[in-house]
Structures are given as C-alpha cells and as structure tokens.
Design an enzyme around this catalytic site. Sequence first.
Site, PDB file in Angstrom:
ATOM      1  N   THR A  79      -2.072 -24.815 -61.368  1.00 11.17           N
ATOM      2  CA  THR A  79      -3.068 -25.061 -62.409  1.00 11.17           C
ATOM      3  C   THR A  79      -4.224 -24.078 -62.282  1.00 11.17           C
ATOM      4  O   THR A  79      -4.339 -23.349 -61.294  1.00 11.17           O
ATOM      5  CB  THR A  79      -3.655 -26.482 -62.277  1.00 11.17           C
ATOM      6  OG1 THR A  79      -4.342 -26.565 -61.027  1.00 11.17           O
ATOM      7  CG2 THR A  79      -2.593 -27.551 -62.386  1.00 11.17           C
ATOM      8  N   SER A  80      -5.082 -24.096 -63.246  1.00  8.21           N
ATOM      9  CA  SER A  80      -6.357 -23.400 -63.144  1.00  8.21           C
ATOM     10  C   SER A  80      -7.076 -23.903 -61.891  1.00  8.21           C
ATOM     11  O   SER A  80      -6.998 -25.086 -61.554  1.00  8.21           O
ATOM     12  CB  SER A  80      -7.186 -23.729 -64.394  1.00  8.21           C
ATOM     13  OG  SER A  80      -8.481 -23.234 -64.284  1.00  8.21           O
ATOM     14  N   SER A 110      -6.370 -23.551 -58.795  1.00  5.53           N
ATOM     15  CA  SER A 110      -5.535 -23.947 -57.648  1.00  5.53           C
ATOM     16  C   SER A 110      -5.545 -22.908 -56.529  1.00  5.53           C
ATOM     17  O   SER A 110      -5.142 -23.210 -55.408  1.00  5.53           O
ATOM     18  CB  SER A 110      -4.095 -24.226 -58.095  1.00  5.53           C
ATOM     19  OG  SER A 110      -3.514 -23.054 -58.643  1.00  5.53           O
ATOM     20  N   GLY A 111      -5.990 -21.679 -56.802  1.00  4.48           N
ATOM     21  CA  GLY A 111      -6.064 -20.648 -55.771  1.00  4.48           C
ATOM     22  C   GLY A 111      -5.166 -19.447 -56.003  1.00  4.48           C
ATOM     23  O   GLY A 111      -5.030 -18.588 -55.134  1.00  4.48           O
ATOM     24  N   LYS A 112      -4.576 -19.342 -57.185  1.00  5.45           N
ATOM     25  CA  LYS A 112      -3.636 -18.258 -57.479  1.00  5.45           C
ATOM     26  C   LYS A 112      -4.289 -16.879 -57.379  1.00  5.45           C
ATOM     27  O   LYS A 112      -3.735 -15.968 -56.785  1.00  5.45           O
ATOM     28  CB  LYS A 112      -3.022 -18.439 -58.870  1.00  5.45           C
ATOM     29  CG  LYS A 112      -2.262 -19.720 -59.073  1.00  5.45           C
ATOM     30  CD  LYS A 112      -1.629 -19.824 -60.450  1.00  5.45           C
ATOM     31  CE  LYS A 112      -2.572 -19.692 -61.600  1.00  5.45           C
ATOM     32  NZ  LYS A 112      -3.565 -20.774 -61.713  1.00  5.45           N
ATOM     33  N   THR A 113      -5.469 -16.743 -57.956  1.00  2.00           N
ATOM     34  CA  THR A 113      -6.131 -15.435 -57.960  1.00  2.00           C
ATOM     35  C   THR A 113      -6.554 -15.019 -56.550  1.00  2.00           C
ATOM     36  O   THR A 113      -6.440 -13.845 -56.190  1.00  2.00           O
ATOM     37  CB  THR A 113      -7.342 -15.449 -58.914  1.00  2.00           C
ATOM     38  OG1 THR A 113      -6.872 -15.791 -60.221  1.00  2.00           O
ATOM     39  CG2 THR A 113      -8.018 -14.090 -58.967  1.00  2.00           C
ATOM     40  N   ASP A 128      -5.623 -14.442 -67.636  1.00  2.00           N
ATOM     41  CA  ASP A 128      -7.058 -14.385 -67.966  1.00  2.00           C
ATOM     42  C   ASP A 128      -7.477 -12.951 -68.267  1.00  2.00           C
ATOM     43  O   ASP A 128      -8.165 -12.687 -69.261  1.00  2.00           O
ATOM     44  CB  ASP A 128      -7.904 -14.937 -66.815  1.00  2.00           C
ATOM     45  CG  ASP A 128      -7.796 -16.451 -66.671  1.00  2.00           C
ATOM     46  OD1 ASP A 128      -7.346 -17.109 -67.628  1.00  2.00           O
ATOM     47  OD2 ASP A 128      -8.158 -16.964 -65.601  1.00  2.00           O
TER      48      ASP A 128
END
Length: 195
Positions: A12-13, A15-18, A38
């Site tokens: 999700t937004s 969650s730590g992906k970036t 984004d």
Amino acid sequence: MKPGLIVFLNGTSSSGKTSISTELLNQNEISFYHLSIDDFFNGLFHDYINFINTKYAEDVQGPTHIIIEPLITLFYSTIKFMSVMGTNIVVDTVNDTDERFNTFLGLLMDHPVLLVGVTCSKEELIRREKLRGDREIGLAISQYDKVYCLNEYDLELNTETLSPDECANLILNIIRSNREYSAFKKLNKRSVGVS
C-alpha cells in the site's frame, strides 16, 4: 538480449516501497532503474492531470477514470519495454483495482518478475501517513485488502521489523541465489466486478 529483472514491490501507500527502492538503487552490485507511479504521474503527466482535474472539477470521477487507466497501462508498458531492453527495474506502485492488477499481469507475465510483498500493520501505516503529511490519512487502509489479497510472493518483507537496508539485502540474496522466481507466474487474472 537477456530481459531485465523486474523487482515488483507490492504494498500500500506508505508501506515502505520507496525506501526499499532507494536502498536497491544505492547498492553497487546490481544496476537498477526505479519506476514509481508517483513520479510517472507527478513528473511526466502532472500538468495534464492538473488540467483535467481543474477543467472538470465538478465530475472528477468520470473523466479521471477514463484518462488514468490508459496512463497506468502506459506505465506497465514502459516496464515491459525496459525489461525487453535489458534494464533491471524496481517497480513502486499500488495495484488496488482488479483492472490494474490484470493489466500488470497480462503485460508482464512472460518477463522475469521477482514479486515482493511489502507490509506493515494498519496502525503503522496511519502513523507514517501522519508523519509524511503528503498523503490523505486513511489512504493506505483503503487500499489494504485489495493490495494484500495476493497469496503468492517470492519474498515477504515486514517494514515494521526490518529496515529498508535489511529489506534490500534480502532481495539481493534472492537474486544472487539464481533461483527461479515463480510467484508471479502462479497468479491468475481477477474477475472484474462492479465497484
């Protein structure tokens, strides 16, 4: 030409992906390009989307949906193209509708995809949204059930207990092992219902 690896971070937004993507880009062992939904919208199509939202502000849902979905298909087509050209890619996006998930699956099924689940608790997502200040509070929770309905991953990472650096190292360990990434190929298209 050998296709580039697609490291697909599913979460999700907030969650730590970036943060994980940044760590993968900063290591020197394997070269990656980061493709973020984004950046894709806010960079390439920012003025265009602003124009649509301003011009049709009274009925944003209709026109925006008509325009956004083809742009998301273009985003996934860009991932496919880069993989075909031999570029390793870290993908940072949210598949929160069946249509987007099916586009993702259909375009990338024949490519090497390392499917990584990026999770944390709902309470932590809300805390991060408040800290960020650039997300609507509750956005991640609204995405939660749809994003995390997958039951197949090559690797699952809990960003509440693991740092971005630790997550990146676990991803690199799987890549170094040269094992086949099988989770993505086990997924099936979702039946598209009325939302």
